[in-house]
Design a protein around this motif. Structure first.
Motif, mmCIF file in Angstrom:
data_model
loop_
_atom_site.group_PDB
_atom_site.id
_atom_site.type_symbol
_atom_site.label_atom_id
_atom_site.label_comp_id
_atom_site.label_asym_id
_atom_site.label_seq_id
_atom_site.Cartn_x
_atom_site.Cartn_y
_atom_site.Cartn_z
ATOM 1 N N THR A 104 1.000 -1.286 -0.043
ATOM 2 C CA THR A 104 0.126 -0.046 -0.195
ATOM 3 C C THR A 104 1.063 1.257 -0.006
ATOM 4 O O THR A 104 0.898 2.131 -0.749
ATOM 5 C CB THR A 104 -0.995 0.022 1.327
ATOM 6 O OG1 THR A 104 -1.749 -1.048 1.353
ATOM 7 C CG2 THR A 104 -2.028 1.090 1.281
ATOM 8 N N MET A 105 1.711 1.462 0.842
ATOM 9 C CA MET A 105 2.991 2.533 0.842
ATOM 10 C C MET A 105 3.788 2.521 -0.336
ATOM 11 O O MET A 105 3.727 3.660 -0.813
ATOM 12 C CB MET A 105 3.550 2.480 2.231
ATOM 13 C CG MET A 105 2.564 2.569 3.484
ATOM 14 S SD MET A 105 3.673 2.555 4.980
ATOM 15 C CE MET A 105 4.449 0.794 4.927
ATOM 16 N N ILE A 106 4.147 1.494 -0.617
ATOM 17 C CA ILE A 106 5.120 1.500 -1.869
ATOM 18 C C ILE A 106 4.241 2.115 -2.907
ATOM 19 O O ILE A 106 4.947 2.885 -3.805
ATOM 20 C CB ILE A 106 5.782 0.125 -2.052
ATOM 21 C CG1 ILE A 106 6.794 -0.161 -0.992
ATOM 22 C CG2 ILE A 106 6.602 0.053 -3.510
ATOM 23 C CD1 ILE A 106 8.040 0.580 -0.857
ATOM 24 N N ALA A 107 3.231 1.212 -3.458
ATOM 25 C CA ALA A 107 2.696 1.566 -4.395
ATOM 26 C C ALA A 107 2.205 3.129 -4.568
ATOM 27 O O ALA A 107 2.118 3.745 -5.438
ATOM 28 C CB ALA A 107 1.339 0.800 -4.640
ATOM 29 N N TYR A 108 1.483 3.457 -3.485
ATOM 30 C CA TYR A 108 1.298 5.005 -3.156
ATOM 31 C C TYR A 108 2.500 6.069 -3.440
ATOM 32 O O TYR A 108 2.258 7.214 -4.142
ATOM 33 C CB TYR A 108 0.710 5.283 -1.905
ATOM 34 C CG TYR A 108 0.025 6.523 -2.020
ATOM 35 C CD1 TYR A 108 -1.139 7.166 -2.361
ATOM 36 C CD2 TYR A 108 0.853 7.680 -1.262
ATOM 37 C CE1 TYR A 108 -1.572 8.441 -2.166
ATOM 38 C CE2 TYR A 108 0.487 8.928 -1.095
ATOM 39 C CZ TYR A 108 -0.834 9.414 -1.460
ATOM 40 O OH TYR A 108 -1.064 10.723 -1.351
ATOM 41 N N CYS A 109 3.396 5.827 -2.869
ATOM 42 C CA CYS A 109 4.606 6.535 -2.959
ATOM 43 C C CYS A 109 5.079 6.606 -4.438
ATOM 44 O O CYS A 109 5.409 7.826 -4.821
ATOM 45 C CB CYS A 109 5.644 6.285 -2.120
ATOM 46 S SG CYS A 109 5.339 6.714 -0.346
ATOM 47 N N PHE A 110 5.275 5.570 -5.133
ATOM 48 C CA PHE A 110 5.608 5.574 -6.525
ATOM 49 C C PHE A 110 4.535 6.104 -7.551
ATOM 50 O O PHE A 110 5.130 6.843 -8.502
ATOM 51 C CB PHE A 110 6.237 4.029 -6.994
ATOM 52 C CG PHE A 110 7.469 3.681 -6.479
ATOM 53 C CD1 PHE A 110 8.591 3.859 -7.338
ATOM 54 C CD2 PHE A 110 7.769 3.176 -5.329
ATOM 55 C CE1 PHE A 110 10.038 3.577 -6.950
ATOM 56 C CE2 PHE A 110 8.978 2.776 -4.639
ATOM 57 C CZ PHE A 110 10.151 3.173 -5.578
ATOM 58 N N ASN A 111 3.493 5.952 -7.093
ATOM 59 C CA ASN A 111 2.415 6.921 -8.026
ATOM 60 C C ASN A 111 2.548 8.270 -7.673
ATOM 61 O O ASN A 111 2.839 9.123 -8.795
ATOM 62 C CB ASN A 111 0.919 6.672 -7.684
ATOM 63 C CG ASN A 111 0.657 5.195 -8.283
ATOM 64 O OD1 ASN A 111 1.082 4.719 -9.105
ATOM 65 N ND2 ASN A 111 -0.498 4.681 -7.642
ATOM 66 N N LYS A 112 3.104 8.809 -6.515
ATOM 67 C CA LYS A 112 3.399 9.998 -6.111
ATOM 68 C C LYS A 112 4.571 10.539 -6.832
ATOM 69 O O LYS A 112 4.394 11.711 -7.297
ATOM 70 C CB LYS A 112 3.277 10.065 -4.576
ATOM 71 C CG LYS A 112 3.141 11.656 -4.161
ATOM 72 C CD LYS A 112 1.979 12.306 -4.596
ATOM 73 C CE LYS A 112 0.922 12.343 -3.437
ATOM 74 N NZ LYS A 112 -0.017 13.213 -4.077
#
Length: 168
Positions: A104-112
């Motif tokens: 959840t955190m990794i995907a969100y941050c890489f989208n960001k």
């Protein structure tokens, strides 16, 4: 923004890696289960993370900016459950909840990264964040030891109290 994302992931990936590094030792040292049960739990934890990765797009469309909050909440709850675990089922719950946090955190941050980084610098920005993540994996055992020292405890579960408090 890239340095903030890198710093955030450095801290949270260090904590998540601490869970995966310590889990087997906690299980066997506390006589919660066998090494085989520990490896099965780690496998199930990774599988749950994969399922969360598949669900990320839908979850992000619903929660938008709160998606990262959910990931941090999962890791926080997981750390406290691991710290307080009196038995194998509670430890399993803590591990599985923690396992949901990572993708959840990794995907969100890489989208960001794609949102905040200029298109010509996308490769550089991604590389900086990946280096931060890799460094955090390297430093995770040292952070476990430092966290134990902060609470003056040799308990294998003590770092997760520190992690839970920091995340809160």
């Amino acid at each position: 923004p890239i340095l903030l994302i890198t710093a955030f992931l450095f801290v949270t990936v260090t904590m998540y890696t601490g869970v995966t590094v310590r889990l087997s030792s906690i299980i066997t040292t506390n006589a919660f289960g066998s090494m085989q049960q520990a490896s099965t739990l780690l496998s199930v934890m990774i599988f749950c993370g994969m399922l969360m990765g598949f669900a990320f797009g839908r979850l992000h469309r619903i929660l938008k900016g709160q998606t990262l909050t959910l990931g941090v909440l999962f890791l926080t709850i997981g750390c406290f459950l691991i710290f307080l675990a009196p038995n194998f089922p509670v430890l399993c719950l803590g591990a599985l909840v923690s396992g949901l946090s990572y993708p959840t955190m990794i995907a969100y941050c890489f989208n960001k990264i794609n949102e905040v980084c200029p298109p010509r610098s996308a490769n550089l920005c991604t590389s900086v964040v990946l280096v931060g993540c890799n460094l955090s994996i390297f430093t995770a055992p040292y952070m476990l030891k430092l966290s134990s020292m902060l609470v003056s405890s040799e308990s294998l579960q003590s770092p997760f109290l520190v992690y839970g408090i920091l995340l809160t």
